[in-house]
Design a protein around this motif. Structure first.
Motif, PDB file in Angstrom:
ATOM      1  N   ASP A  29       6.999   1.038   2.785  1.00  0.00           N
ATOM      2  CA  ASP A  29       5.596   0.638   2.895  1.00  0.00           C
ATOM      3  C   ASP A  29       5.454  -0.780   2.371  1.00  0.00           C
ATOM      4  O   ASP A  29       5.942  -1.084   1.275  1.00  0.00           O
ATOM      5  CB  ASP A  29       4.685   1.532   2.033  1.00  0.00           C
TER       6      ASP A  29
ATOM      7  N   SER B  19      -7.195  -1.072   0.186  1.00  0.00           N
ATOM      8  CA  SER B  19      -6.676  -2.426   0.371  1.00  0.00           C
ATOM      9  C   SER B  19      -7.827  -3.398   0.327  1.00  0.00           C
ATOM     10  O   SER B  19      -8.917  -3.112   0.820  1.00  0.00           O
ATOM     11  CB  SER B  19      -5.949  -2.536   1.718  1.00  0.00           C
TER      12      SER B  19
ATOM     13  N   PRO C  99      -4.219   4.224  -1.182  1.00  0.00           N
ATOM     14  CA  PRO C  99      -4.518   3.913   0.218  1.00  0.00           C
ATOM     15  C   PRO C  99      -5.472   2.752   0.393  1.00  0.00           C
ATOM     16  O   PRO C  99      -5.629   2.225   1.488  1.00  0.00           O
ATOM     17  CB  PRO C  99      -5.139   5.224   0.729  1.00  0.00           C
TER      18      PRO C  99
ATOM     19  N   THR D 135       0.854  -1.169   0.000  1.00  0.00           N
ATOM     20  CA  THR D 135       0.000   0.000   0.000  1.00  0.00           C
ATOM     21  C   THR D 135       0.890   1.218   0.000  1.00  0.00           C
ATOM     22  O   THR D 135       1.787   1.321   0.813  1.00  0.00           O
ATOM     23  CB  THR D 135      -0.918   0.034   1.243  1.00  0.00           C
ATOM     24  N   THR D 136       0.664   2.142  -0.893  1.00  0.00           N
ATOM     25  CA  THR D 136       1.437   3.379  -0.913  1.00  0.00           C
ATOM     26  C   THR D 136       0.495   4.540  -0.673  1.00  0.00           C
ATOM     27  O   THR D 136      -0.722   4.396  -0.686  1.00  0.00           O
ATOM     28  CB  THR D 136       2.127   3.580  -2.270  1.00  0.00           C
ATOM     29  N   ARG D 137       1.045   5.716  -0.500  1.00  0.00           N
ATOM     30  CA  ARG D 137       0.224   6.901  -0.261  1.00  0.00           C
ATOM     31  C   ARG D 137      -0.650   7.211  -1.466  1.00  0.00           C
ATOM     32  O   ARG D 137      -1.673   7.858  -1.345  1.00  0.00           O
ATOM     33  CB  ARG D 137       1.141   8.078   0.080  1.00  0.00           C
TER      34      ARG D 137
ATOM     35  N   LYS E 264       3.791   1.153   7.128  1.00  0.00           N
ATOM     36  CA  LYS E 264       3.636   2.388   6.359  1.00  0.00           C
ATOM     37  C   LYS E 264       4.660   3.422   6.827  1.00  0.00           C
ATOM     38  O   LYS E 264       4.791   3.693   8.021  1.00  0.00           O
ATOM     39  CB  LYS E 264       2.228   2.957   6.528  1.00  0.00           C
ATOM     40  N   GLY E 265       5.373   3.974   5.870  1.00  0.00           N
ATOM     41  CA  GLY E 265       6.304   5.057   6.155  1.00  0.00           C
ATOM     42  C   GLY E 265       7.356   4.706   7.189  1.00  0.00           C
ATOM     43  O   GLY E 265       7.770   5.576   7.970  1.00  0.00           O
TER      44      GLY E 265
ATOM     45  N   GLN F  20       2.710  -4.584   2.769  1.00  0.00           N
ATOM     46  CA  GLN F  20       1.648  -5.339   3.415  1.00  0.00           C
ATOM     47  C   GLN F  20       1.877  -6.823   3.211  1.00  0.00           C
ATOM     48  O   GLN F  20       2.397  -7.246   2.178  1.00  0.00           O
ATOM     49  CB  GLN F  20       0.274  -4.966   2.841  1.00  0.00           C
TER      50      GLN F  20
ATOM     51  N   SER G 157       0.813  -4.644   8.248  1.00  0.00           N
ATOM     52  CA  SER G 157       0.835  -3.448   7.418  1.00  0.00           C
ATOM     53  C   SER G 157       1.919  -2.510   7.938  1.00  0.00           C
ATOM     54  O   SER G 157       1.916  -2.121   9.105  1.00  0.00           O
ATOM     55  CB  SER G 157      -0.522  -2.737   7.452  1.00  0.00           C
TER      56      SER G 157
END
Length: 642
Positions: A48, A22, A20, A15-17, A31-32, A50, A29
């Protein structure tokens, strides 16, 4: 517990910005994720990813890319002085900032981990049964009764393919590397985790043991329906085990896709470079194409494409603006400004492969080394029960001047013992050994002048150059000492610099110490020290087994060049058949102290006759075919049962 396929092509793995959404709640998960030192240096920069229930995901990259730091952050095992920020959620619960007591409950039960060296998780003074059941408790949180613990340990060992009950009472140091790794896996799975992280679990193992461990992980993952995250620098391993691949570079994600897609159509130049660095098993390549340079620190490439310093296609845009990780088709993600323009070019670019590569012609009339009926026997230690170990059992071997010969086999086959016997580090107990016309069977019985002549005639390069280089001496002092032995005087600065240039290192390295060099650079220094004496025979004992594929290609290319320039003979000891294909003219296959097959390298590997050689060939991950991109196609063929 329901079974789940290891290759779920429909499961989102990232998942990237910019995306968003899923499909359902992921098991894990991230993120960042950013990992930094106390003084603010960045080691992992905005990762990032998942992982879904039952999915198998590989994280691939060279040393220094941030692979291990990423997964250690997940279970709160970062070393002191490092901190993680961003978000890490397991089953929707945030782990970053969680108390140590909460993380301790999670480890082993929800998420478990297997390391490259099983000794890091196996207590050396505890028996295997106790190690496996150490974390097991009953419904009230109490330790299990002894007979229940033993039954549980027996069941867990059987699950990882160990049926010998004697292992329950053994200590880790009494087991082989492969057996230790199986016990470590049994201990990691004792509390039935939903996610198993395996950090380079097969890197230190020989080919057949590696295949057995990888097959075991894949079978366990599918049978248990658990998720698997595999950390590796070997793309062939990633393709043969996992359904999806995340390529990590300089602390950030470069590319994501299914194993099949990444293997056949890489979208990022870095992925393409890794694929081209992988030596094929079925043919010899004209050029072993390693990626020039090394992985930079994230801070040194901030604000630009991290790969721009090593990329052939880099433009001003790459050097001034960091590319975002963007969707590039179904299930594909890539961080490259030019992936739309380069995609087809990367896939169709020729791999510089041909069936036969001319090699320096050895002098068949000048036998440099000859071993006849060579035996090495180690007696059992005094005061301890056990039989004598027959490391070599009547080995016959010959090497002509200028010839490149390989010795392949598993750990315990006797290949290292043979190499050490040639340079006098091991004393044969039977047979004869002749080197350069001198009887080298027993160095201790020779006059001093002949011993010195033999030691100049044959030099050896070991697997771990750090252990063979004095850590307090500069590189210049180390090389100068070796040159002084040959020259009979103190080496002059320009002579040391010329030797560094021969192994493709800058003159400025004279003032550095081994700890300041990368693994590949240290191996270059070790090679330089060996050739300083201008030997007739260079023995290389697993010189590239601990290196990333790109650095491995660079070292193999260097050895090819040195052999051609100096006209020396090469004895290359390895368990990697794809590597031996690229560097040797003839090979000897060893098994339990004996040579079971020998001949021209292409003939032995292309038309194997002995069952053991066939087993070695089958053990190479993804060995069946070569892709248009120069990599290997994912192999889904079931391995041998344990």
């Amino acid at each position: 517990m329901k079974a789940s396929s290891a290759h779920q092509s429909g499961t989102a793995a990232l998942t990237t910005r910019s995306d968003p959404g899923s499909s359902g709640a992921p098991l894990l998960s991230v993120k960042g994720l950013r990992v930094a030192t106390q003084d603010g240096r960045t080691l992992v920069d905005g990762v990032d990813l998942q992982v879904a229930e039952g999915e198998s995901l590989a994280i691939v990259g060279e040393s220094g890319s941030g692979k291990s730091l990423t997964v250690r952050s997940v279970i709160g095992l970062l070393a002191g002085g490092l901190s993680a920020s961003g978000s890490i959620r397991y089953r929707g619960k945030e782990l970053l900032g969680a108390k140590e007591k909460e993380l301790a409950r999670l480890r082993g039960g929800g998420i478990s981990m297997v390391f490259q060296d099983p000794f890091t998780m196996l207590h050396p003074m505890r028996r295997c049964a106790d190690i496996i059941t150490e974390t097991l408790r009953d419904d009230r949180g109490r330790h299990l009764r002894r007979e229940v613990r033993r039954a549980q340990a027996r069941t867990r060992l059987a699950e990882v393919g160990i049926k010998d009950e004697h292992v329950l009472n053994q200590y880790p140091f009494e087991l082989s590397g492969g057996m230790r790794q199986r016990v470590a896996i049994a201990a990691a799975l004792a509390r039935d985790p939903s996610l198993l992280i395996a950090d380079e679990p097969s890197t230190a193992l020989d080919a057949t043991t590696q295949r057995e461990v990888l097959d075991l992980l894949q079978r366990l993952q599918q049978a248990r329906g658990m998720a698997l995250v595999l950390i590796t620098h070997d793309l062939r391993v990633a393709f043969s085990v996992c359904g999806r691949v995340n390529v990590l570079y300089a602390g950030s994600i470069a590319e994501v896709g299914s194993a099949q897609d990444v293997a056949t159509t890489p979208l990022h130049p870095y992925t393409r470079g890794l694929l081209r660095s992988e030596p094929p098993l079925d043919r010899k390549v004209t050029d072993l194409v390693g990626i020039p340079g090394s992985v930079p620190s994230p801070d040194s490439v901030a604000g630009r494409c991290p790969f721009s310093t090593r990329c052939t296609w880099a433009t001003d845009r790459c050097r001034s603006r960091r590319p975002e990780l963007k969707a590039a088709g179904s299930g594909r993600w890539v961080a490259c400004h030019h992936h739309g323009d380069l995609g087809s070019h990367l896939a169709d670019m020729p791999a510089d492969i041909e069936e036969s590569v001319p090699a320096p012609s050895p002098d068949a009339t000048a036998v440099l080394l000859k071993a006849t009926d060579l035996h090495v026997t180690y007696d059992a230690p005094r005061g301890r029960k056990g039989r004598a170990v027959h490391a070599l059992k009547g080995v016959d071997l010959s090497i002509c001047a200028g010839e490149s010969v390989g010795i392949v086999g598993e750990s315990g086959s006797g290949k290292t013992t043979l190499g050490r016997s040639i340079v006098g580090l091991v004393h044969p107990t039977g047979g004869s050994l002749t080197l350069g016309g001198i009887d080298a069977t027993s160095y201790t019985r020779l006059p001093r002048t002949q011993r010195a002549e033999l030691r100049r005639a044959a030099q050896i390069v070991f697997q771990d150059p750090y252990s063979s280089l004095n850590p307090v001496r500069t590189i210049g002092a180390t090389l100068g000492e070796a040159l002084g032995v040959r020259l009979g005087r103190k080496a002059r600065p320009h002579e040391i610099e010329a030797l560094l240039e021969r192994v493709r290192l800058p003159a400025s390295y004279c003032q550095r110490r081994p700890a300041m060099l990368s693994g590949g650079e240290r191996q270059r220094v070790a090679i330089g020290r060996a050739i300083a004496l201008e030997p007739q025979l260079l023995i290389c004992d697993e010189p590239v087994s601990a290196l990333d594929v790109s650095v491995q290609a660079q070292i193999l290319t260097l050895l090819r060049e040195i052999r051609s320039e100096l006209g020396l003979a090469l004895l290359f000891i390895t368990h990697d058949l794809a590597v031996v294909r690229q560097i040797t003219d003839r090979i000897y296959v060893m098994y339990r102290g004996e040579v079971v097959e020998s001949g021209p390298t292409a003939d032995v590997l292309g038309h194997t006759r002995h069952a053991y050689t066939q087993r070695l060939v089958r053990s190479v991950p993804g060995a069946a075919t070569t892709t248009p991109s120069g990599g290997t196609r994912p192999s889904r063929e079931a391995g041998e049962q344990d």
